[in-house]
Write a protein that holds these residues in place. Structure first.
Motif, short mmCIF file in Angstrom:
data_model
loop_
_atom_site.label_atom_id
_atom_site.label_comp_id
_atom_site.label_asym_id
_atom_site.label_seq_id
_atom_site.Cartn_x
_atom_site.Cartn_y
_atom_site.Cartn_z
N SER A 264 0.41 -0.93 -0.20
CA SER A 264 0.08 -0.33 0.13
C SER A 264 0.97 1.58 0.02
O SER A 264 2.58 1.12 0.20
CB SER A 264 -0.73 0.02 1.75
OG SER A 264 -1.84 -1.00 0.85
N LEU A 265 0.20 2.02 -0.81
CA LEU A 265 0.90 4.01 -0.40
C LEU A 265 0.31 4.73 0.27
O LEU A 265 -1.12 4.69 0.27
CB LEU A 265 0.94 4.20 -1.87
CG LEU A 265 1.51 3.09 -2.79
CD1 LEU A 265 1.58 3.59 -4.22
CD2 LEU A 265 2.69 3.30 -2.43
N ARG A 266 0.70 5.82 0.88
CA ARG A 266 0.30 6.67 1.79
C ARG A 266 -0.07 7.27 0.74
O ARG A 266 0.19 6.98 -0.19
CB ARG A 266 1.51 7.45 2.97
CG ARG A 266 1.93 6.59 3.69
CD ARG A 266 2.35 7.10 5.19
NE ARG A 266 2.90 6.21 5.95
CZ ARG A 266 3.87 5.53 6.41
NH1 ARG A 266 4.75 5.75 4.87
NH2 ARG A 266 4.12 4.85 6.86
N LYS A 267 -0.98 9.04 1.41
CA LYS A 267 -1.58 9.80 0.17
C LYS A 267 -0.67 10.23 -0.64
O LYS A 267 -1.11 11.17 -1.43
CB LYS A 267 -2.50 10.17 1.24
CG LYS A 267 -3.54 9.42 1.62
CD LYS A 267 -4.61 10.35 2.37
CE LYS A 267 -6.26 10.15 2.83
NZ LYS A 267 -6.67 10.79 3.00
N ASN A 268 0.76 10.53 0.40
CA ASN A 268 1.29 11.05 -0.88
C ASN A 268 2.66 10.58 -1.65
O ASN A 268 3.64 10.93 -1.56
CB ASN A 268 2.84 11.74 0.38
CG ASN A 268 2.87 11.37 1.23
OD1 ASN A 268 2.89 10.17 1.00
ND2 ASN A 268 3.48 11.83 2.40
N ASN A 269 2.23 9.23 -1.95
CA ASN A 269 2.75 8.54 -2.68
C ASN A 269 3.65 7.50 -2.21
O ASN A 269 4.81 7.21 -2.48
CB ASN A 269 3.01 8.34 -3.69
CG ASN A 269 1.79 8.30 -4.75
OD1 ASN A 269 1.28 7.91 -5.18
ND2 ASN A 269 1.94 9.23 -6.13
N GLN A 270 3.95 7.92 -0.68
CA GLN A 270 4.61 6.72 -0.03
C GLN A 270 4.61 5.86 -0.11
O GLN A 270 3.78 5.33 0.59
CB GLN A 270 5.56 7.90 1.59
CG GLN A 270 6.23 9.13 1.18
CD GLN A 270 6.13 9.49 2.49
OE1 GLN A 270 5.85 9.24 3.71
NE2 GLN A 270 7.58 10.12 2.77
N LEU A 271 5.81 4.84 0.21
CA LEU A 271 5.94 3.62 0.04
C LEU A 271 5.58 3.01 1.89
O LEU A 271 5.45 3.78 2.19
CB LEU A 271 7.41 2.83 -0.16
CG LEU A 271 7.47 3.00 -1.30
CD1 LEU A 271 9.30 2.63 -1.32
CD2 LEU A 271 6.42 2.32 -2.66
N THR A 272 4.83 1.42 2.10
CA THR A 272 4.27 1.77 2.88
C THR A 272 5.04 -0.02 2.93
O THR A 272 5.56 -1.00 2.07
CB THR A 272 3.00 1.31 3.83
OG1 THR A 272 2.41 0.46 3.18
CG2 THR A 272 2.46 2.96 3.59
N ALA A 273 5.51 -0.54 4.47
CA ALA A 273 5.39 -2.32 4.69
C ALA A 273 4.17 -2.89 4.74
O ALA A 273 4.11 -3.92 4.48
CB ALA A 273 6.24 -2.48 5.79
#
Length: 319
Positions: free
Chosen positions: A235-244
């Motif tokens: 999944s990605l956060r709203k600012n397009n940052q990667l998550t685990a």
């Protein structure tokens, strides 16, 4: 007549307690089935037990009358026949796990389900297939300058060319991927039809068009992900940052609908693989080698050739 004394009976063999516990665990695991099925059954069973509590009826073992009333209420509420069937299967599974006779075996239930099917007269809705031309246009239109675009292009191309189930895409790990000059081999440690852990493999091939190549698209996403192991699709956060966080099947379905349209589902990727392959002349054996279906009957079920103009002998009359 002489009555002989009975021979002393041999003591019953005692199975060690830890082996008894292990056998229970293995039996329960064997009865459960695929993870997605377990989740669906758990929700269905919870709904049935709540209904029984409300009507002051026992749920385990459940009387036939309780199941009759419950299924009839689902039908009256407008539930699809497939959904009603699944509830009945969940109740049967709960009784099976408890070692009890299931009320679903009663003739009354069989007659009831037949009547519900006749009343509804609805065929189970299948995920539609898309055309190859529309899929190509869609993929080429994806903005891959963003993390989301890179990930979603790789997801759609891999899902289609590999005929993956959504649960398989969710569970896919980087360690399952083996790249070489010929393409990519994906190893599935477990799948819906492979619960025993006998590894299955899917072959993915290069496409001449880089924008439509599942391997190059996946490699571009993995370079951005920059992980040596773990989930392929996160999944990605709203600012397009990667998550685990591993992407869920629900979100995978939303991505398919975002790009292809709300009439489609993640299962359309798999159904479209079968349909496009058959239209291009692939035999059932080749299709099954990728989908991992066990029978040609399932391939026929998955093939979406219901477009009256797309696959019609009237085009070949020569007039």
């Amino acid at each position: 007549m002489i009555n002989l004394p009975a021979a002393p009976s041999a003591p019953a063999p005692q199975v060690p307690a830890h082996l008894v516990e292990s056998s229970h665990r293995y039996v329960e695991s064997g009865l459960r089935g695929a993870a997605n099925t377990v989740r669906a059954y758990a929700g269905d069973w919870k709904r049935f037990t709540a209904w029984c509590t409300l009507h002051e009826l026992t749920s385990l073992p459940a009387p036939v009358e309780a199941l009759v009333g419950f299924l009839a209420e689902l039908a009256d509420a407008g539930k699809k026949f497939a959904t009603i069937q699944r509830h009945a299967a969940a109740i049967a599974k709960a009784h099976e796990l408890a070692g009890l006779d299931s009320p679903t075996a009663d003739k009354k239930i069989k007659v009831l389900l037949k009547g519900i099917a006749r009343e509804k007269k609805t065929r189970q809705k299948q995920a539609p297939a898309f055309s190859l031309a529309s899929f190509k246009r869609t993929v080429k239109s994806i903005d891959v300058s963003t993390s989301a675009g890179l990930r979603n292009r790789a997801l759609l191309l891999l899902g289609f060319t590999g005929a993956f189930r959504r649960s398989e895409l969710e569970a896919l790990n980087i360690e399952d991927l083996a790249f070489d000059d010929e393409g990519l081999v994906v190893t599935l440690p477990q799948s819906k039809t492979n619960q025993e852990g006998q590894a299955e493999e899917k072959a993915i091939f290069y496409s001449p068009d880089p924008a439509l190549c599942p391997i190059r698209s996946l490699q571009a996403w993995l370079r951005l992900l920059n992980h040596a192991q773990g989930a392929v699709f996160v999944s990605l956060r709203k600012n397009n940052q990667l998550t685990a966080r591993r992407m869920t099947t629900k979100y995978i379905n939303l991505i398919v609908q975002q790009y292809l349209g709300t009439q489609y589902t993640a299962h359309s990727l798999r159904a479209s693989f079968v349909t496009v392959s058959k239209l291009n002349g692939a035999d059932d054996g080749k299709v099954m080698n990728q989908t991992k279906h066990k029978t040609s009957a399932m391939i026929r079920r998955y093939t979406r050739l219901d477009n009256v103009r797309l696959h019609n002998a009237a085009k070949e009359l020569g007039l």
